[in-house]
Design a protein around this motif. Structure first.
Motif, PDB file in Angstrom:
ATOM      1  N   TYR A 140       1.217  -1.259  -0.120  1.00 26.15           N
ATOM      2  CA  TYR A 140      -0.191  -0.514   0.338  1.00 26.15           C
ATOM      3  C   TYR A 140       0.560   0.715   0.255  1.00 26.15           C
ATOM      4  O   TYR A 140       0.799   2.106   0.474  1.00 26.15           O
ATOM      5  CB  TYR A 140      -1.018   0.158   0.802  1.00 26.15           C
ATOM      6  N   PHE A 143       1.044   4.966   1.505  1.00 29.98           N
ATOM      7  CA  PHE A 143      -0.279   4.536   3.065  1.00 29.98           C
ATOM      8  C   PHE A 143      -0.803   5.848   3.455  1.00 29.98           C
ATOM      9  O   PHE A 143      -2.063   5.783   3.689  1.00 29.98           O
ATOM     10  CB  PHE A 143      -0.084   3.419   3.541  1.00 29.98           C
ATOM     11  N   TYR A 147      -4.211   6.990   3.677  1.00 32.68           N
ATOM     12  CA  TYR A 147      -4.833   6.624   4.870  1.00 32.68           C
ATOM     13  C   TYR A 147      -5.917   7.758   5.511  1.00 32.68           C
ATOM     14  O   TYR A 147      -6.640   7.704   5.229  1.00 32.68           O
ATOM     15  CB  TYR A 147      -4.360   6.060   5.719  1.00 32.68           C
ATOM     16  N   PHE A 228      -3.620   4.009  -4.787  1.00 33.74           N
ATOM     17  CA  PHE A 228      -2.588   2.497  -4.510  1.00 33.74           C
ATOM     18  C   PHE A 228      -2.318   2.144  -6.013  1.00 33.74           C
ATOM     19  O   PHE A 228      -1.559   1.865  -6.043  1.00 33.74           O
ATOM     20  CB  PHE A 228      -3.223   1.668  -3.718  1.00 33.74           C
TER      21      PHE A 228
END
Length: 244
Positions: A140, A143, A147, A228
């Motif tokens: 990922y 990330f 996120y 991603f």
């Protein structure tokens, strides 16, 4: 739609594809508990989904996924399959050597299981002097930023599992595999000496969730998947523009 998964292709189709573009993707994950609302194959299912998004964009073949990784922290829970780290590294090396034999120039490993990352790092380092093939591995990418952009719940102690993030991705990939009526929020209390002992996560969490699964959403999962995939394609482009 063109098929990129070699398990559904003939030897001739694979050979002809590799002559044109000698790139292969290996999705890796785990078979382990993901709370009471997600399937045990979550990590691998998500890695496969990401591989299927990336493959058409870079014209790469996809190797059958590796459903087993390092899952020792859940080993007491029924259904968990865990490999010792050295065994896992050996399997990865054997796969790499296999695909290099018939001309693969770049192997891209897409990992969906955090605990595999250390093994992957050292496998790629150790393969540097054993192969001329390039190896890229991803968990990922970017990330933290992605996120923060899409998820509401916090991550404690750097650990997330079966929570908003993974549940959102699974809703996006296959919502029939998610039972949101069983999704919970849990931030387990860690024993004071957790990082210094052999305490396992399976004894710390009641639900198997580390975070807030109830905050998950299908749309945010779709958007995160897209970002991603973009990150991986950008990285591959940087390498291939400099030749394999």
């Amino acid at each position: 739609m063109k098929n990129f998964e070699i398990e559904f292709m003939t030897r001739t189709e694979v050979e002809e594809h590799l002559v044109k573009n000698p790139v292969m993707i290996l999705p890796v994950g785990s078979t382990e508990q993901h709370g009471f609302h997600l399937p045990l194959g979550t990590d691998t299912i998500l890695a496969k989904a990401l591989a299927r998004m990336v493959a058409p964009r870079i014209n790469s073949l996809i190797i059958p996924a590796l459903y087993y990784g390092y899952s020792w922290v859940w080993h007491k829970i029924p259904g968990t399959i865990t490999l010792e780290q050295e065994h896992f590294k050996t399997v990865l090396k054997d796969i790499a050597k296999s695909v290099e034999t018939y001309g693969t120039k770049l192997l891209i490993i897409i990992n969906g299981h955090d605990a595999n990352n250390q093994s992957l790092k050292y496998t790629v380092r150790e393969m540097k002097y054993q192969t001329d093939m390039k190896i890229l591995y991803f968990f990922y990418p970017n990330f933290s930023e992605i996120y923060k952009k899409y998820c509401e719940s916090e991550i404690q102690n750097g650990l997330f599992h079966a929570e908003e993030f993974e549940t959102s991705l699974m809703l996006a990939e296959n919502d029939k595999l998610v039972d949101m009526t069983k999704a919970v929020k849990e931030y387990p209390d860690y024993p004071p000496l957790y990082s210094h002992t052999s305490e396992i996560l399976g004894d710390i969490s009641k639900s198997g969730v580390f975070g807030d699964a109830t905050a998950a959403g299908k749309e945010k999962g779709q958007k995160m998947f897209e970002e991603f995939a973009d990150e991986i394609c950008k990285a591959v482009s940087l390498l291939t523009n400099n030749k394999l």
